[in-house]
Structures are given as C-alpha cells and as structure tokens.
Design a protein around this motif. Structure first.
Motif, short mmCIF file in Angstrom:
data_model
loop_
_atom_site.label_atom_id
_atom_site.label_comp_id
_atom_site.label_asym_id
_atom_site.label_seq_id
_atom_site.Cartn_x
_atom_site.Cartn_y
_atom_site.Cartn_z
N ARG A 28 0.80 -1.19 -0.19
CA ARG A 28 -0.02 0.00 0.09
C ARG A 28 0.92 1.34 -0.04
O ARG A 28 1.83 1.40 0.78
CB ARG A 28 -0.91 -0.01 1.17
CG ARG A 28 -2.05 -0.98 1.24
CD ARG A 28 -3.25 -0.62 0.14
NE ARG A 28 -3.68 0.35 0.49
CZ ARG A 28 -4.46 1.30 -0.34
NH1 ARG A 28 -4.74 0.96 -1.59
NH2 ARG A 28 -5.32 2.42 0.28
N GLU B 298 -10.75 -1.65 -1.97
CA GLU B 298 -10.24 -3.03 -2.36
C GLU B 298 -8.82 -3.17 -2.56
O GLU B 298 -8.23 -2.16 -2.74
CB GLU B 298 -11.05 -3.87 -3.41
CG GLU B 298 -12.73 -3.89 -3.47
CD GLU B 298 -13.04 -5.06 -2.41
OE1 GLU B 298 -11.95 -5.98 -1.91
OE2 GLU B 298 -14.15 -4.99 -1.64
N ASN B 299 -8.29 -4.16 -2.51
CA ASN B 299 -6.97 -4.44 -2.69
C ASN B 299 -6.81 -4.20 -4.28
O ASN B 299 -7.69 -4.47 -5.19
CB ASN B 299 -6.60 -5.94 -2.47
CG ASN B 299 -4.79 -6.08 -2.60
OD1 ASN B 299 -4.36 -4.93 -2.57
ND2 ASN B 299 -4.44 -7.25 -3.18
#
Length: 364
Positions: A174, A197-198
């Motif tokens: 991230r 979301e990822n």
C-alpha cells in the motif's frame, strides 16, 4: 460533447460498448454492462477503470522536498524513494484546494496525482507558491495514461499480465510505487486505489495505453475481470468511506471536518500553507464533521438534502447513492460538530427519514 477532452482509451471504451458521459471536462465511461454488475465484480473479483483523466505534475530539484512540505499539511520530508503520501492541499484559511497523492520517484523527483476536475487550478496554485524554492514544476498530464486494477483478484491478474515466474510475483505494498514492465510496456505500478479493495493504479505512456488495456482485458477476462466505469467507482468509494473533492472536501471544508484530519501534521518542522488556521481549529475544535451513514428506506438522499437533529437543521448531505452490496441507500453528511449523530434524519421532499451513522468502511 464535441468540446470535451478524450483520454487515450476513448476508442477502447467505444469498442467495448461503454455509455459515455461528460465528467470534469472529459467524455468518460459511466458504465459498460451496468453499475451493479461492475460494482459487484470489483468487490468479488476485479475491475479495470480508465482514470487517465487525472492530472499529473512532476516537481523536481534540490528543494523539491522542502517545497512540498510547505505546500502540503502532511509530512513529505523523509519519505523514502518508492513511497506515496496522501495529502490535502490547503488554503491559508484551512479549506482544501484539492486532495492528491505525492509519489517520491527519486531523491529530488516527485510525481503528483491531481483530481481531474481541479488539474489546471492545482497547477496554477502550485506555480503560484513555488517561487523562492530551488525546484521546478512540470505539467506531465498529457504524457501519462492511468489504469486502476482493483479487486480481490487484482494482483493475480497483474502477475498473469506481467508473466512473473512462480515464486517471484510482483508485490506492491500500500502506497508504494515500483517501476517495471507489463507486456514489454514500461509502467509505474502504485499500491493505491479508490474502491476500498486491494489493487493497483498503473501509469504508462499515453501512447501505450490501448496496448496495455487490451492486454489486461485479454489476460484478466477469463479470471473474472470486468470493465468498470465512473458509476461504480463512485458507489465503491462511498461504501469505503473515501472522500471526494467537491463533496466531503472543498474550499470551505477543512481536512478535519472532511474526515482526513490525520493528514495534518502540525508538529512537523517549519511552516506550511494553512498551518495557522488549522492550528486554531485543533485548539478550538472543528465546527463541523463528516458522518457516513446507511438508510433503511429505499429513497436516496442526494447531495444538498437537509439533515436534522430534532427540529434543528444541523447540516446537509454531501454524497448519496444506493449500495449494491448492502442493498440500501448510503451517504455522507456534513453536520455541526456537536450534533447528536444518534438522532439524525434527512428531509426528502418534506418527509423525514432516519439515517444510521456508521464508521466506514460501510460494506465491511
């Protein structure tokens, strides 16, 4: 729509049957197969968005870090190469000019991602304040295309596109950024997104955008990838409780009021634009607060809908939509800081409906 700008993927959208609409001076896809389908695909599998309408600027030079630390309330100094920082950009009054992400590409080179609706205003604001610092700002918006690959299967699809050998998968943490190639196309891959979301956001040269999009679709479709437009992008970000400039943030809304007060680093060394006003707000408390909520009724409270606590109007809705995942209306409101969030109601055409304040993300 003849005066609207087109991203490098305009032909791609038409070829895939997108419904095009005006947005922030651009002609953009609002949906392909439908907002519900696209929203669900991102939550359960993966979705691919064209976000090439976003603006980009490069700030380079010996004092680039020092300048950005003055320009923004979040701390840029000490950010390692390959990391991104989310920050608002504030007026001296504390209100938000825009919110953006700063990526440190090299020791004295930073890439800024700007909101599409504010790109020119942001560029003008940066140019207005860069004088006196030994660095330069270059508008590189036309150079870059940007794709967002989001969802639980996003990284699996990304690695299939990259054809990474087993055991050597690309891993993008991230708010980290890496330089690599996808199908022979040089890319910057960022561990960021706007869906809750990822996933990743991928920058490439605008001339390679169609080739890259075609490749991702070819590889990703058998894995459940769907093309997604602005409609699902908005419902996804609201479920996730992510602010949108012009709604939860604005010229007269401070970062703290908009729910991103954690970005204001009042204890960092030196001055920054808006520090005095934001320090006073910290000492006296904000006047308003952003509240995310759900509704039991089927009616959606749109932006501008009055919000009441008892007989007193305490604010108004700033975002509202239907949540495909929750199956009910959701939204956000800007209300008086002292308002009792346990007794809020919205007034829709003269009739009151209760709203239930929730800590985002709403869909979890």
């Amino acid at each position: 729509m003849s005066d609207l700008q087109h991203t490098p993927l305009y032909g791609f959208h038409l070829d895939h049957g997108a419904r095009m609409v005006p947005f922030a001076g651009w002609e953009m896809p609002v949906q392909y197969t439908g907002i519900l389908d696209e929203h669900t695909a991102v939550r359960e599998r993966a979705g691919l968005f064209d976000v090439s309408h976003m603006g980009e600027a490069l700030v380079t030079g010996p004092e680039a870090e020092k300048f950005l630390d003055y320009l923004l309330p979040n701390k840029i100094a000490g950010t390692p190469v390959g990391k991104g920082v989310y920050s608002p950009m504030c007026h001296p009054t504390g209100g938000v000019v825009d919110d953006l992400i700063v990526y440190r590409l090299r020791e004295s080179e930073f890439l800024l991602c700007l909101n599409a609706a504010n790109t020119q205003r942001d560029l003008d604001w940066i140019a207005q304040h860069i004088g006196g610092f030994d660095c330069t700002m270059e508008d590189v918006s036309a150079t870059y295309a940007q794709l967002a690959l989001q969802g639980p299967k996003a990284m699996e699809i990304l690695n299939a596109v990259a054809q990474t050998p087993a055991g050597k998968e690309l891993k993008v943490k991230r708010f980290r950024i890496i330089e690599t190639e996808l199908g022979g196309i040089p890319c910057l891959i960022c561990g960021t997104g706007y869906t809750g979301e990822n996933g990743v956001e991928i920058y490439c040269h605008s001339g390679h955008a169609r080739q890259l999009a075609d490749l991702i679709v070819e590889v990703g479709t058998p894995m459940g990838l769907a093309l997604a437009g602005l409609g699902s992008r908005d419902s996804l970000r609201l479920e996730a409780g992510l602010p949108l400039y012009g709604h939860e943030l604005g010229d007269d809304i401070t970062p703290t009021e908009g729910g991103v007060g954690w970005t204001v680093k009042l204890d960092k060394p030196g001055d920054f634009i808006g520090k005095e006003a934001l320090l006073a707000e910290r000492q006296n408390g904000p006047k308003r607060k952003a509240v995310f909520y759900m509704m039991a009724d089927r009616r959606i409270a749109r932006a501008g809908t009055p919000v009441f606590a008892g007989d007193q109007q305490v604010g108004e809705v700033v975002s509202g939509t239907q949540s495909p995942v929750l199956g009910c209306p959701i939204g956000s409101a800007l209300v008086d800081a002292l308002a009792d969030v346990g007794s809020l109601e919205v007034d829709i055409r003269g009739k009151r409906f209760p709203i239930t304040a929730k800590q985002p993300p709403l869909h979890k």
